[in-house]
Write a protein that holds these residues in place. Structure first.
Motif, PDB file in Angstrom:
ATOM      1  N   GLY A 148      15.482  20.310  47.485  1.00  0.00           N
ATOM      2  CA  GLY A 148      16.588  20.927  48.208  1.00  0.00           C
ATOM      3  C   GLY A 148      17.811  21.217  47.374  1.00  0.00           C
ATOM      4  O   GLY A 148      18.671  22.005  47.780  1.00  0.00           O
ATOM      5  N   VAL A 149      17.939  20.609  46.204  1.00  0.00           N
ATOM      6  CA  VAL A 149      19.131  20.813  45.368  1.00  0.00           C
ATOM      7  C   VAL A 149      18.930  22.055  44.501  1.00  0.00           C
ATOM      8  O   VAL A 149      17.905  22.199  43.832  1.00  0.00           O
ATOM      9  N   ARG A 182      28.614  24.166  36.187  1.00  0.00           N
ATOM     10  CA  ARG A 182      27.373  24.260  36.959  1.00  0.00           C
ATOM     11  C   ARG A 182      27.617  23.592  38.305  1.00  0.00           C
ATOM     12  O   ARG A 182      28.042  22.430  38.351  1.00  0.00           O
ATOM     13  N   THR A 183      27.341  24.335  39.379  1.00  0.00           N
ATOM     14  CA  THR A 183      27.600  23.838  40.729  1.00  0.00           C
ATOM     15  C   THR A 183      26.283  23.541  41.427  1.00  0.00           C
ATOM     16  O   THR A 183      25.402  24.402  41.518  1.00  0.00           O
ATOM     17  N   TYR A 184      26.153  22.316  41.919  1.00  0.00           N
ATOM     18  CA  TYR A 184      24.949  21.842  42.598  1.00  0.00           C
ATOM     19  C   TYR A 184      25.200  21.851  44.099  1.00  0.00           C
ATOM     20  O   TYR A 184      26.225  21.334  44.572  1.00  0.00           O
ATOM     21  N   SER A 185      24.252  22.433  44.826  1.00  0.00           N
ATOM     22  CA  SER A 185      24.430  22.606  46.258  1.00  0.00           C
ATOM     23  C   SER A 185      23.180  22.189  47.011  1.00  0.00           C
ATOM     24  O   SER A 185      22.075  22.144  46.446  1.00  0.00           O
ATOM     25  N   LEU A 186      23.392  21.925  48.289  1.00  0.00           N
ATOM     26  CA  LEU A 186      22.312  21.638  49.225  1.00  0.00           C
ATOM     27  C   LEU A 186      22.422  22.611  50.385  1.00  0.00           C
ATOM     28  O   LEU A 186      23.512  23.142  50.657  1.00  0.00           O
ATOM     29  N   PRO A 187      21.334  22.863  51.105  1.00  0.00           N
ATOM     30  CA  PRO A 187      21.432  23.721  52.278  1.00  0.00           C
ATOM     31  C   PRO A 187      22.388  23.127  53.309  1.00  0.00           C
ATOM     32  O   PRO A 187      22.483  21.907  53.455  1.00  0.00           O
ATOM     33  N   HIS A 229      23.815  15.870  31.601  1.00  0.00           N
ATOM     34  CA  HIS A 229      23.921  15.133  32.854  1.00  0.00           C
ATOM     35  C   HIS A 229      23.443  15.984  34.031  1.00  0.00           C
ATOM     36  O   HIS A 229      23.829  15.757  35.170  1.00  0.00           O
ATOM     37  N   ASP A 230      22.569  16.920  33.724  1.00  0.00           N
ATOM     38  CA  ASP A 230      22.080  17.871  34.729  1.00  0.00           C
ATOM     39  C   ASP A 230      21.403  17.157  35.893  1.00  0.00           C
ATOM     40  O   ASP A 230      21.744  17.376  37.062  1.00  0.00           O
ATOM     41  N   ASP A 231      20.438  16.290  35.612  1.00  0.00           N
ATOM     42  CA  ASP A 231      19.727  15.616  36.692  1.00  0.00           C
ATOM     43  C   ASP A 231      20.592  14.558  37.369  1.00  0.00           C
ATOM     44  O   ASP A 231      20.456  14.300  38.571  1.00  0.00           O
ATOM     45  N   ALA A 260      22.563  16.470  39.894  1.00  0.00           N
ATOM     46  CA  ALA A 260      21.690  16.883  40.996  1.00  0.00           C
ATOM     47  C   ALA A 260      21.397  15.714  41.931  1.00  0.00           C
ATOM     48  O   ALA A 260      21.378  15.869  43.163  1.00  0.00           O
ATOM     49  N   GLU A 261      21.191  14.528  41.361  1.00  0.00           N
ATOM     50  CA  GLU A 261      20.903  13.364  42.186  1.00  0.00           C
ATOM     51  C   GLU A 261      22.135  12.886  42.944  1.00  0.00           C
ATOM     52  O   GLU A 261      22.024  12.369  44.063  1.00  0.00           O
ATOM     53  N   ILE A 262      23.315  13.040  42.362  1.00  0.00           N
ATOM     54  CA  ILE A 262      24.541  12.718  43.096  1.00  0.00           C
ATOM     55  C   ILE A 262      24.675  13.638  44.307  1.00  0.00           C
ATOM     56  O   ILE A 262      25.008  13.194  45.419  1.00  0.00           O
ATOM     57  N   ALA A 263      24.409  14.924  44.113  1.00  0.00           N
ATOM     58  CA  ALA A 263      24.474  15.863  45.232  1.00  0.00           C
ATOM     59  C   ALA A 263      23.494  15.469  46.334  1.00  0.00           C
ATOM     60  O   ALA A 263      23.835  15.460  47.522  1.00  0.00           O
ATOM     61  N   ALA A 264      22.274  15.127  45.943  1.00  0.00           N
ATOM     62  CA  ALA A 264      21.254  14.762  46.933  1.00  0.00           C
ATOM     63  C   ALA A 264      21.620  13.481  47.670  1.00  0.00           C
ATOM     64  O   ALA A 264      21.416  13.368  48.885  1.00  0.00           O
ATOM     65  N   ALA A 265      22.162  12.510  46.952  1.00  0.00           N
ATOM     66  CA  ALA A 265      22.463  11.211  47.562  1.00  0.00           C
ATOM     67  C   ALA A 265      23.674  11.259  48.479  1.00  0.00           C
ATOM     68  O   ALA A 265      23.734  10.516  49.470  1.00  0.00           O
TER      69      ALA A 265
END
Length: 311
Positions: free
Chosen positions: A53-54, A67-72, A95-97, A100-105
């Protein structure tokens, strides 16, 4: 001499050995270009991909690559993330992943800032980019925002928090600093006790400091470089600091938290037992690091919702 054999568990030693396998013994004496090559190779080997989803999109913020990480769906807050690397290595890839994991969490938007690096760009270039990107993110997504960073990035996050306080205008709901270097006294505390710690030594810190500043520059009293050198700590956002026990920088966390608390602010510092500088990359393989990463994302979630205590 510190007994790291007993302080550090087997999982963490395995992480240290894997990390060390990418580095020759004399890495600190290598050219910066070679250091970046080694670091980038190591980062690629540890990369875990994105959680479902990220998605991520690259684009400048305030003239700084980001770089901007987003979720639906709706994202109730924005996290501005500043990466570690001694102001010399790292970038959007390193620190890409993690982002991404911060966004998901958390469910928050995460903006990773690719600030300029030394020695090509000396202080205050890193701080200038961090502040410019943060202000642009605030303008792009008005609403709640937080600051977060690890190591050198923790330094920059704190420096930006001080600058925003001094300037007025929108303020972060909080900041989460992960094993930050904030300008503490190198003649005492963890700087002495853990001068030869695995993953980061006092010699490494001296090298990065020398590269960061132009010859003859003295960062003493410069809060854009050393937030602990500020003379007032009131008006800062609620702050969570996570330190690693086996790290020369460990003393900076409680010193910063104590300064904020003494000024009437909200601050908490948690030391991660037996962990080492750079353990974010161990969050998938080391139980202690996994628990710490959950603590970090939990603190961001709490601060983003306006909750305190956040740990």
């Amino acid at each position: 001499m510190t007994d790291y054999a007993s302080l550090i568990d087997a999982e963490t030693w395995a992480f240290i050995r894997r990390t060390d396998s990418f580095y020759p013994p004399d890495t600190v004496d290598m050219t910066v270009a070679d250091q970046r090559r080694v670091y980038d190779t190591m980062c690629r080997e540890f990369h875990r991909g994105y959680p479902p989803g990220v998605t991520a999109q690259d684009g400048p913020m305030g003239g700084v690559p980001c770089r901007t990480y987003s979720l639906p769906g709706a994202m109730p807050a924005t996290v501005v993330y500043l990466h570690g690397g001694g102001f010399v290595v790292g970038g959007l890839h390193s620190h890409d992943d993690v982002c991404a994991e911060i966004a998901a969490a958390t469910g928050f938007r995460v903006v990773s800032v690719d600030y300029r690096l030394a020695p090509e760009h000396r202080h205050p270039a890193h701080f200038d980019d961090a502040l410019a990107a943060t202000r642009a993110a605030i303008a792009a997504w008005p609403g709640p925002f937080l600051l977060c960073g690890d190591s050198a990035g923790g330094n920059l996050a704190a420096a930006v928090a001080h600058a925003l306080r001094n300037a007025g205008g929108p303020q972060p709901l909080g900041q989460v600093l992960i094993y930050p270097g904030l300008g503490g006294d190198r003649s005492r505390g963890s700087y002495v006790e853990h001068a030869e710690a695995p993953m980061l030594t006092l010699r490494d810190i001296a090298f990065y400091g020398k590269v960061r500043f132009a010859e003859g520059d003295d960062p003493t009293g410069d809060i854009t470089a050393q937030p602990l050198h500020d003379t007032r700590f009131n008006g800062l956002p609620p702050t969570v600091i996570i330190t690693a026990q086996c790290d020369p920088l460990a003393s900076d966390g409680p010193a910063y938290a104590a300064a904020i608390a003494a000024a009437g602010g909200r601050a908490a510092c948690h030391e991660e037992t037996g962990l080492v500088h750079g353990y974010l990359r161990a969050r998938a393989t080391v139980g202690r690091a996994r628990a710490s990463f959950a603590r970090i994302t939990g603190a961001l979630s709490a601060l983003g919702a306006g909750r305190w205590p956040a740990l």
